[in-house]
Design a protein around this motif. Structure first.
Motif, PDB file in Angstrom:
ATOM      1  N   GLU A   1       0.745  -1.080   0.068  1.00 42.82           N
ATOM      2  CA  GLU A   1       0.130   0.044   0.107  1.00 42.82           C
ATOM      3  C   GLU A   1       0.675   1.445  -0.184  1.00 42.82           C
ATOM      4  OE1 GLU A   1      -2.289  -3.158   2.300  1.00 42.82           O
ATOM      5  OE2 GLU A   1      -0.446  -2.389   2.606  1.00 42.82           O
ATOM      6  N   ASP A   2       0.686   2.029  -0.200  1.00 36.20           N
ATOM      7  CA  ASP A   2       0.801   3.364  -0.908  1.00 36.20           C
ATOM      8  C   ASP A   2       0.012   4.802   1.010  1.00 36.20           C
ATOM      9  OD1 ASP A   2       2.810   3.175  -2.842  1.00 36.20           O
ATOM     10  OD2 ASP A   2       1.590   3.540  -4.131  1.00 36.20           O
ATOM     11  N   ILE A   3       0.652   5.443   1.815  1.00 37.64           N
ATOM     12  CA  ILE A   3       0.280   5.769   2.911  1.00 37.64           C
ATOM     13  C   ILE A   3       0.713   7.245   2.122  1.00 37.64           C
ATOM     14  CG2 ILE A   3       0.736   6.330   5.188  1.00 37.64           C
ATOM     15  CD1 ILE A   3      -0.552   3.176   4.478  1.00 37.64           C
TER      16      ILE A   3
ATOM     17  N   ILE B   1      -3.427  19.430   2.965  1.00 38.68           N
ATOM     18  CA  ILE B   1      -2.484  20.168   2.526  1.00 38.68           C
ATOM     19  C   ILE B   1      -1.828  18.220   2.798  1.00 38.68           C
ATOM     20  CG2 ILE B   1      -0.103  21.118   2.983  1.00 38.68           C
ATOM     21  CD1 ILE B   1      -2.147  23.298   4.440  1.00 38.68           C
ATOM     22  N   LEU B   2      -0.759  18.008   1.696  1.00 39.51           N
ATOM     23  CA  LEU B   2      -0.030  16.107   2.267  1.00 39.51           C
ATOM     24  C   LEU B   2       1.063  17.350   2.993  1.00 39.51           C
ATOM     25  CD1 LEU B   2       0.695  13.582   1.108  1.00 39.51           C
ATOM     26  CD2 LEU B   2       1.366  14.293  -0.750  1.00 39.51           C
ATOM     27  N   ILE B   3       1.186  16.096   3.924  1.00 40.64           N
ATOM     28  CA  ILE B   3       1.959  16.283   4.632  1.00 40.64           C
ATOM     29  C   ILE B   3       3.508  14.869   4.711  1.00 40.64           C
ATOM     30  CG2 ILE B   3       1.064  18.610   6.095  1.00 40.64           C
ATOM     31  CD1 ILE B   3       0.282  16.282   8.090  1.00 40.64           C
ATOM     32  N   ALA B   4       2.879  13.890   4.784  1.00 41.09           N
ATOM     33  CA  ALA B   4       3.539  12.888   4.315  1.00 41.09           C
ATOM     34  C   ALA B   4       3.024  12.153   3.734  1.00 41.09           C
ATOM     35  CB  ALA B   4       4.195  12.456   5.755  1.00 41.09           C
ATOM     36  N   GLU B   5       3.843  11.032   3.202  1.00 45.83           N
ATOM     37  CA  GLU B   5       3.644   9.694   2.167  1.00 45.83           C
ATOM     38  C   GLU B   5       4.986   8.801   1.981  1.00 45.83           C
ATOM     39  OE1 GLU B   5       2.566  11.138  -1.910  1.00 45.83           O
ATOM     40  OE2 GLU B   5       5.243  12.609  -1.945  1.00 45.83           O
ATOM     41  N   ILE B   6       3.726   7.194   1.696  1.00 44.38           N
ATOM     42  CA  ILE B   6       5.203   6.411   2.173  1.00 44.38           C
ATOM     43  C   ILE B   6       4.865   5.869   0.665  1.00 44.38           C
ATOM     44  CG2 ILE B   6       5.835   3.670   2.717  1.00 44.38           C
ATOM     45  CD1 ILE B   6       5.569   5.458   5.392  1.00 44.38           C
ATOM     46  N   ILE B   7       5.560   5.569  -0.782  1.00 45.20           N
ATOM     47  CA  ILE B   7       5.345   5.268  -1.896  1.00 45.20           C
ATOM     48  C   ILE B   7       6.375   4.052  -2.139  1.00 45.20           C
ATOM     49  CG2 ILE B   7       5.298   5.726  -4.468  1.00 45.20           C
ATOM     50  CD1 ILE B   7       3.352   8.367  -3.742  1.00 45.20           C
TER      51      ILE B   7
ATOM     52  N   LEU C   1       6.992   9.569  10.599  1.00 46.63           N
ATOM     53  CA  LEU C   1       6.547   7.999  10.288  1.00 46.63           C
ATOM     54  C   LEU C   1       7.274   6.676  10.510  1.00 46.63           C
ATOM     55  CD1 LEU C   1       5.554   9.313   6.082  1.00 46.63           C
ATOM     56  CD2 LEU C   1       3.955   8.603   7.932  1.00 46.63           C
ATOM     57  N   ASP C   2       6.016   5.782  11.257  1.00 45.32           N
ATOM     58  CA  ASP C   2       6.418   4.241  11.001  1.00 45.32           C
ATOM     59  C   ASP C   2       6.746   3.729   9.863  1.00 45.32           C
ATOM     60  OD1 ASP C   2       6.279   1.523  11.397  1.00 45.32           O
ATOM     61  OD2 ASP C   2       5.982   2.602  13.589  1.00 45.32           O
TER      62      ASP C   2
ATOM     63  N   ILE D   1       3.056  13.030  15.434  1.00 42.39           N
ATOM     64  CA  ILE D   1       3.589  14.517  16.101  1.00 42.39           C
ATOM     65  C   ILE D   1       4.110  14.548  17.143  1.00 42.39           C
ATOM     66  CG2 ILE D   1       2.647  16.951  15.524  1.00 42.39           C
ATOM     67  CD1 ILE D   1      -0.161  15.441  13.975  1.00 42.39           C
ATOM     68  N   THR D   2       5.533  15.123  17.119  1.00 44.27           N
ATOM     69  CA  THR D   2       6.513  16.019  18.524  1.00 44.27           C
ATOM     70  C   THR D   2       6.127  16.723  18.779  1.00 44.27           C
ATOM     71  OG1 THR D   2       8.188  15.561  17.713  1.00 44.27           O
ATOM     72  CG2 THR D   2       7.542  13.776  18.194  1.00 44.27           C
TER      73      THR D   2
END
Length: 106
Positions: free
Chosen positions: A15-17, A24-30, A52-53, A61-62
């Motif tokens: 999967e892509d996350i 607003i796109l802030i993070a992704e895993i492709i 991101l894990d 979010i820290t």
């Protein structure tokens, strides 16, 4: 401030996350590539506080502040489907409230 983790509830296979904050796109895993805050607006707001894990796609979010309050959207896509969750995060001073109100949104 505290930290908060928005959990995907899945183990990433093919999967892509994608994570959005107020649309607003802030993070992704492709695939095996991940990106966090690729634009100036995101970088100014979160300034290296997003993690991101890579096994689950969960977003951490820290050092949260009241400006982190808002709508967070998760999109999980594969070759056969797209699904997602919506999280409303509210930060009040030092305390943090998280309300997940949508599961398996289509």
């Amino acid at each position: 401030g505290d930290s908060v983790t928005l959990n995907t509830g899945v183990e990433i296979k093919q999967e892509d996350i994608k994570w959005y904050f107020n649309d607003i796109l802030i993070a992704e895993i492709i695939g095996d590539q991940s990106k966090i805050c690729t634009d100036v607006q995101c970088e100014e707001r979160f300034s290296d506080r997003l993690k991101l894990d890579h096994q689950t796609g969960s977003l951490n979010i820290t050092n949260t502040t009241t400006t982190d309050s808002g709508l967070y959207e998760l999109e999980i896509s594969s070759s056969s489907s797209i699904r997602g969750n919506i999280f409303i995060v509210t930060v009040h001073g030092e305390s943090l409230l998280k309300n997940k109100y949508c599961t398996e949104c289509q």
